[in-house]
Design an enzyme around this catalytic site. Structure first.
Site, PDB file in Angstrom:
ATOM      1  N   GLY A 110     -55.984 -38.578  29.301  1.00 17.52           N
ATOM      2  CA  GLY A 110     -57.004 -38.247  28.315  1.00 17.52           C
ATOM      3  C   GLY A 110     -58.162 -39.232  28.373  1.00 17.52           C
ATOM      4  N   PRO A 164     -53.290 -40.693  34.730  1.00 14.75           N
ATOM      5  CG  PRO A 164     -54.431 -42.698  34.914  1.00 14.75           C
ATOM      6  CD  PRO A 164     -53.105 -42.101  35.123  1.00 14.75           C
ATOM      7  CB  CYS A 176     -72.546 -10.979  44.367  1.00 15.60           C
ATOM      8  SG  CYS A 176     -73.559 -10.954  45.833  1.00 15.60           S
TER       9      CYS A 176
HETATM   10  C1  LIG Z   1     -53.733 -32.716  34.045  1.00 16.76           C
HETATM   11  C2  LIG Z   1     -52.745 -33.649  33.563  1.00 16.76           C
HETATM   12  C3  LIG Z   1     -53.015 -35.019  33.560  1.00 16.76           C
HETATM   13  C4  LIG Z   1     -54.331 -35.614  33.995  1.00 16.76           C
HETATM   14  O1  LIG Z   1     -55.349 -35.427  33.055  1.00 16.76           O
HETATM   15  P1  LIG Z   1     -56.791 -36.094  33.265  1.00 16.76           P
HETATM   16  O2  LIG Z   1     -57.605 -35.627  32.134  1.00 16.76           O
HETATM   17  O3  LIG Z   1     -57.330 -35.618  34.583  1.00 16.76           O
HETATM   18  O4  LIG Z   1     -56.634 -37.557  33.306  1.00 16.76           O
HETATM   19  C5  LIG Z   1     -51.997 -35.851  33.144  1.00 16.76           C
HETATM   20  N1  LIG Z   1     -50.803 -35.372  32.747  1.00 16.76           N
HETATM   21  C6  LIG Z   1     -50.518 -34.063  32.734  1.00 16.76           C
HETATM   22  C7  LIG Z   1     -49.173 -33.603  32.318  1.00 16.76           C
HETATM   23  C8  LIG Z   1     -51.474 -33.147  33.135  1.00 16.76           C
HETATM   24  O5  LIG Z   1     -51.191 -31.853  33.107  1.00 16.76           O
END
Ligand SMILES: *Cc1c(COP(=O)(O)O)cnc(C)c1O
Length: 401
Positions: free
Chosen positions: A218, A260, A328
């Site tokens: 996040g 991340p 398109c």
């Molecule tokens: C997509 C995802 C992440 C990575 O999220 P980011 O916003 O790209 O950091 C981490 N954990 C899980 C379970 C995800 O599905």
């Protein structure tokens, strides 16, 4: 990467291309680990779905990172990159028992996000330690497309269902070795994140044999000048302190994990495309590039902003442009963007193109997916060829008609 280097890459490898800077990825990885240096055992699991080229996975493996995977194919890619299965966490949602069992055979950490599968899995494989994904019901950011911890989210097991989880654990004799949450993609308020962390600690207290707590991701990165981003240093300081206190109460030094994607690779990537046509209409000036949402879908899918630079003529006077593609379909990358005056043939560079860009590309309009280039130690290396007509035909089965 200098603009001259980028222009040279488009001459050498054609257009459009994705370019990734390994140094930027390395620096982001180090920044995050540095922020949590007060935690005894820290593990970052890079989220493969953000950018899944095997060379990127190898780079993360060299840095000491583990991987976060959401499909058995991502697990296989990680193994192909040489990552130790013990450093791979498998966090699917809504998958079958068969897929989970394949992951068990490959030796990776299983993370389960629903009661039905937890019960089935525990009954069949009580000896395999399992992490559970909880839904803390915390709203992170305002965008429900990318916020996955809120009450209506399909992800995770509700914290209100913990009595049922505990019953399943007791009945099956299975072992829960980790607790996981992933609240969404936009942590702007560290207070909100720490609040969710407290909920996770409360859940964790109820399990005796934990090895790690996984706080998901996040981390927000800036998408334009003066954009807000997650202050990872402040988060690191505050969460580390709380985590260490928790471990003391728990009586064991657990591993703190994060997964991340965007934070590690978004800013390391550029998408380079060539302007085919500059089209003056009665209401705007279109710059039409040799691409579309088949190559970069985030602006149309999420409404996300990607800053655009004319690297062929960066010093010209700026004008307002609508940057669109050549498929398109309405495929607007940006409206009313100030860009140095564009001539036909100029190369435009889209920023923040490392995460969820190539990995979401398709063959729509029967166009080839772009090539990928890694800028590593001052050298540009092709890490994925542009597709060819054979790729479009590969799995098609021609029958007698
Ligand atoms: C997509 C995802 C992440 C990575 O999220 P980011 O916003 O790209 O950091 C981490 N954990 C899980 C379970 C995800 O599905």
């Amino acid at each position: 990467m200098k603009q001259a280097d980028l222009l040279k890459m488009t001459q050498e490898f054609g257009s459009p291309i994705y370019v990734y800077d390994s140094e930027k990825i390395t620096n982001q990885y180090k920044r995050l680990t540095e922020a949590f240096k007060k935690v005894k055992h820290l593990r970052l699991h890079y989220a493969v779905k953000a950018l899944s080229n095997v060379n990127i996975l190898k780079l993360f493996n060299q840095l000491g990172s583990g991987l976060d995977t959401v499909s058995i194919q991502e697990v296989q890619l990680g193994l192909a990159a040489g990552v130790n299965p013990e450093k791979i966490i498998f966090t699917p949602n809504g998958v079958s028992m068969e897929e989970l069992e394949k992951a068990v055979k490959l030796g990776v950490q299983i993370n389960i996000d629903n009661l039905l599968i937890l019960e089935q899995f525990g009954a069949k494989h009580p000896e395999v330690p399992v992490c559970i994904r909880i839904n803390p019901h915390v709203m992170a950011g305002g965008n429900t497309n990318i916020s996955v911890g809120h009450i209506d989210s399909k992800f995770g097991i509700s914290i209100h269902q913990m009595p049922h989880v505990l019953r399943i654990v007791e009945n099956t004799g299975m072992r829960i070795n980790g607790i996981h949450m992933h609240t969404g993609s936009d942590i702007l308020d560290i207070g909100v994140f720490l609040h969710a962390a407290e909920i996770l600690f409360d859940v964790a207290k109820q399990f005796e044999n934990l090895e790690f707590l996984d706080f998901g991701s996040g981390f927000k990165v800036p998408y334009h000048d003066n954009d807000i981003e997650t202050n990872v240093e402040e988060l690191g300081q505050k969460l580390s302190k709380r985590f260490n206190e928790f471990c003391k109460d728990y009586g064991k030094d657990l591993t703190l994990a994060f997964e991340p994607g965007k934070f590690l690779v978004s800013e390391a990537g550029l998408f380079l495309a060539k302007v085919n046509v500059v089209k003056q209409t009665t209401s705007t000036v279109f710059a039409q590039i040799d691409s579309g949402f088949n190559h970069l879908i985030r602006p149309m899918f999420y409404g996300s902003n990607h800053d655009i630079i004319n690297i062929s003529h960066p010093k010209r006077n700026k004008r307002f442009y609508s940057v669109v593609g050549y498929i398109c379909e309405t495929d607007t990358f940006a409206n009313n963007k100030m860009i140095s005056e564009i001539s036909e043939g100029d190369i435009l560079a889209f920023k923040n193109a490392g995460a969820y860009c190539f990995s979401m590309a398709s063959n729509y309009n029967s166009r080839f997916r772009p090539a990928e280039v890694l800028w590593h130690k001052g050298k540009a290396q092709l890490i994925r060829q542009r597709e060819t007509f054979e790729d479009l035909m590969r799995n098609q089965v021609e029958v007698e008609l």
